[in-house]
Design a protein around this motif. Structure first.
Motif, PDB file in Angstrom:
ATOM      1  N   ALA A   1       0.805  -1.221   0.000  1.00 18.83           N
ATOM      2  CA  ALA A   1       0.000   0.000   0.000  1.00 18.83           C
ATOM      3  C   ALA A   1       0.836   1.268   0.000  1.00 18.83           C
ATOM      4  CB  ALA A   1      -0.917   0.002   1.213  1.00 18.83           C
ATOM      5  N   THR A   2       2.033   1.200   0.566  1.00 17.12           N
ATOM      6  CA  THR A   2       2.891   2.395   0.647  1.00 17.12           C
ATOM      7  C   THR A   2       3.805   2.547  -0.549  1.00 17.12           C
ATOM      8  OG1 THR A   2       4.543   1.165   1.903  1.00 17.12           O
ATOM      9  CG2 THR A   2       2.842   2.339   3.152  1.00 17.12           C
ATOM     10  N   LYS A   3       3.715   1.616  -1.518  1.00 19.73           N
ATOM     11  CA  LYS A   3       4.596   1.655  -2.671  1.00 19.73           C
ATOM     12  C   LYS A   3       3.830   2.072  -3.922  1.00 19.73           C
ATOM     13  CE  LYS A   3       8.004   0.297  -0.153  1.00 19.73           C
ATOM     14  NZ  LYS A   3       9.091   1.225   0.213  1.00 19.73           N
ATOM     15  N   GLY A   4       4.561   2.580  -4.909  1.00 18.82           N
ATOM     16  CA  GLY A   4       3.935   3.041  -6.149  1.00 18.82           C
ATOM     17  C   GLY A   4       4.302   2.176  -7.322  1.00 18.82           C
ATOM     18  N   LEU A   5       3.554   2.364  -8.419  1.00 16.22           N
ATOM     19  CA  LEU A   5       3.834   1.688  -9.687  1.00 16.22           C
ATOM     20  C   LEU A   5       4.246   2.759 -10.672  1.00 16.22           C
ATOM     21  CD1 LEU A   5       3.793  -0.846 -11.482  1.00 16.22           C
ATOM     22  CD2 LEU A   5       1.382  -0.375 -11.977  1.00 16.22           C
ATOM     23  N   TYR A   6       5.506   2.720 -11.118  1.00 15.65           N
ATOM     24  CA  TYR A   6       6.027   3.779 -11.984  1.00 15.65           C
ATOM     25  C   TYR A   6       6.019   3.360 -13.439  1.00 15.65           C
ATOM     26  CZ  TYR A   6       7.622   6.074  -7.708  1.00 15.65           C
ATOM     27  OH  TYR A   6       7.678   6.686  -6.474  1.00 15.65           O
TER      28      TYR A   6
END
Length: 204
Positions: free
Chosen positions: A199-204
């Protein structure tokens, strides 16, 4: 000579012959070989003691030349260990079946092969059990697994990595294709699984 024999001098003949198939030497304790004299400072070359134990003087080595290129160590009539000098190969045999064995062969440039042979199947497994770490440190910096061979992580059952096609690497977990990386297609495929991102990570 029906009695004792004492020789106070040298035996001039270099040949000892017997009419029997064997020649027995019986001593009270040791059977020793000296180079030329038994005077102090001139140690024995080797000697046999009780229990058929061979002792070699410090600093000396034993060289065996069988002439035929092989030297066999036997136990109860069967070969348990063989040195094949002609082919630079060592063999260690199973005690019940001489057709089951472990071999270590050395070829030109030090190219060496450790192999097993199961005469009636394909279960001649090779197990490495170091009392410590198992370290691979090749000078070429390559640890090679042949194409189509699998690297297992669960004792050889259903979780492994292998090259399914040329430059296509597949990750199988629990018998299912979970991840595949293809150089030609320039893509990563996720199969049979969800892609989860914290949840705290992004998809770049």
């Amino acid at each position: 000579i029906d009695g004792d024999l004492f020789l106070d001098g040298n035996l001039k003949s270099h040949t000892i012959k017997t009419d029997n198939d064997y020649l027995d030497f019986v001593t009270g304790s040791y059977f020793r070989f000296f180079q030329d004299t038994t005077t102090a400072g001139n140690e024995y070359l080797m000697y046999f003691s009780g229990g058929s134990v061979l002792h070699v003087a410090a600093g000396n080595a034993i060289s065996w030349d069988s002439g035929a290129g092989e030297f066999n160590f036997t136990d109860n009539g069967g070969t348990c260990f063989k040195v094949d000098g002609a082919n630079r190969t060592l063999f260690l045999y199973d005690d019940d079946n001489a057709a089951d064995y472990l071999s270590l062969a050395v070829a030109a440039d030090g190219v060496s092969t450790i192999a097993t042979n199961d005469n009636d199947g394909v279960v001649g497994h090779l197990t490495l059990v170091p009392d410590g770490d198992l370290i691979l440190n090749p000078a070429s910096e390559k640890t090679i697994i042949n194409a189509a061979d699998k690297l297992y992580f669960d004792g050889g059952t259903h979780t492994y990595i292998y090259e399914v096609l040329d430059d296509v690497l597949r990750f199988v977990v629990g018998g299912q294709n979970k991840l595949q990386i293809s150089e030609a297609d320039n893509k990563v495929e996720i199969g049979g699984s969800d892609l989860e991102i914290d949840a705290t990570k992004g998809l770049y």
